[in-house]
Enzyme design. Structure first.
Site, PDB file in Angstrom:
ATOM      1  N   LYS A  79      35.017  76.353 101.189  1.00 58.16           N
ATOM      2  CA  LYS A  79      35.169  75.063 101.884  1.00 58.16           C
ATOM      3  C   LYS A  79      35.401  75.280 103.381  1.00 58.16           C
ATOM      4  O   LYS A  79      34.762  74.639 104.225  1.00 58.16           O
ATOM      5  CB  LYS A  79      36.322  74.272 101.282  1.00 58.16           C
ATOM      6  CG  LYS A  79      36.098  73.757  99.873  1.00 58.16           C
ATOM      7  CD  LYS A  79      37.361  73.093  99.331  1.00 58.16           C
ATOM      8  CE  LYS A  79      37.225  72.629  97.914  1.00 58.16           C
ATOM      9  NZ  LYS A  79      38.475  71.995  97.382  1.00 58.16           N
ATOM     10  N   ALA A 102      41.130  74.200 101.357  1.00 62.48           N
ATOM     11  CA  ALA A 102      42.051  74.370 100.216  1.00 62.48           C
ATOM     12  C   ALA A 102      41.375  73.984  98.918  1.00 62.48           C
ATOM     13  O   ALA A 102      40.464  73.156  98.901  1.00 62.48           O
ATOM     14  CB  ALA A 102      43.309  73.522 100.425  1.00 62.48           C
ATOM     15  N   ASP A 103      41.861  74.603  97.835  1.00 63.56           N
ATOM     16  CA  ASP A 103      41.377  74.214  96.515  1.00 63.56           C
ATOM     17  C   ASP A 103      42.498  74.403  95.512  1.00 63.56           C
ATOM     18  O   ASP A 103      43.349  75.281  95.672  1.00 63.56           O
ATOM     19  CB  ASP A 103      40.155  75.034  96.081  1.00 63.56           C
ATOM     20  CG  ASP A 103      39.507  74.417  94.853  1.00 63.56           C
ATOM     21  OD1 ASP A 103      38.876  73.354  95.006  1.00 63.56           O
ATOM     22  OD2 ASP A 103      39.697  74.945  93.739  1.00 63.56           O
ATOM     23  N   GLN A 104      42.517  73.530  94.513  1.00 73.39           N
ATOM     24  CA  GLN A 104      43.649  73.528  93.574  1.00 73.39           C
ATOM     25  C   GLN A 104      43.163  73.397  92.133  1.00 73.39           C
ATOM     26  O   GLN A 104      42.202  72.692  91.844  1.00 73.39           O
ATOM     27  CB  GLN A 104      44.516  72.319  93.919  1.00 73.39           C
ATOM     28  CG  GLN A 104      45.780  72.163  93.130  1.00 73.39           C
ATOM     29  CD  GLN A 104      46.550  70.949  93.582  1.00 73.39           C
ATOM     30  OE1 GLN A 104      46.096  69.835  93.404  1.00 73.39           O
ATOM     31  NE2 GLN A 104      47.700  71.176  94.198  1.00 73.39           N
TER      32      GLN A 104
END
Ligand SMILES: Nc1nc2c(ncn2[C@H]2C[C@H](O)[C@@H](COP(=O)(O)OP(=O)(O)OP(=O)(O)O)O2)c(=O)[nH]1
Length: 199
Positions: A58, A74-76
């Site tokens: 990203k 960010a990634d979750q």
């Protein structure tokens, strides 16, 4: 005293209102831009590897459009008993997700990546553990009625009415909301960003 100039423009590569709210709290000037990336990752990756890879993907996607800027991505993912959960696509999916979380302990992992001018990259992954109360089906339906499940990995909002699901939280609460602010501040300070600028 003149404000120390930021090392360059800062972008948050995200469409998430939760991430924007957390970044707004820092008081740094920044812009948001949708990453627009394919979020598929190899199935054999662990949740930790997946969120790290996607945070880099990203951030790099937005950085390619703004090579002289700094970009935070960010990634979750939620991980419960070996299964990873992303954002539910409808109420039925949210019910199924919460059905796995209620009465159990799960982990929520967030990967963050900061890419600077010239492509210099730093990153971190943060994990928070949450234990939920068991709920009777009728109470679960009432929580689903709040709509807090929409747009949230794991189908709950830890800062909203979802607090009433929580029997225990171990780790960074902001990490659950979408950005682990302790590592984010560390990465920004390491990059040379100055805080508390005078208006
Ligand atoms: N407000 C709030 N949001 C949460 C909570 N737990 C998870 N989320 C949200 C934060 C993220 O927007 C989303 C995690 O999904 P992703 O990492 O795929 O990000 P998303 O697609 O939403 O946005 P992005 O990829 O950054 O444009 O879930 C919570 O407890 N409160």
């Amino acid at each position: 005293m003149k404000n120390p100039g930021p090392p360059g423009d800062l972008f948050l590569a995200s469409t998430s209102s939760a991430r924007k709210a957390l970044m707004d709290g820092l008081g740094l000037p920044y812009r948001t831009e949708a990453p627009g990336v394919d979020e598929h990752v190899p199935a054999q990756l662990s949740a930790l590897e997946a969120v790290a890879m996607l945070a880099v993907r990203k951030a790099r996607a937005v950085h390619e459009r703004h090579p002289d800027a700094w970009v935070l991505g960010a990634d979750q993912l939620v991980e419960v008993e070996g299964t990873t959960l992303g954002k539910p696509h409808d109420r039925d999916a949210a019910r199924a997700q919460l059905g796995r979380l209620l009465g159990h302990t799960h982990a929520i992992h967030t990967g963050v990546c900061l890419v600077g001018p010239g492509g210099h990259l730093t990153q971190a992954v943060e994990t928070t553990h949450l234990t939920f109360f068991p709920l009777p089906p009728e109470e679960l339906e009432r929580y689903l009625d709040t709509g807090e499940w929409e747009g949230c990995a794991g189908s709950y909002r830890v800062e909203g009415q979802g607090q009433a699901l929580l029997a225990k939280l171990e780790g960074d609460r902001t990490n659950v909301q979408g950005l682990p602010m302790l590592p984010v501040v560390r990465l920004l300070r390491q990059a040379g960003f100055a805080f508390f600028a005078r208006p």
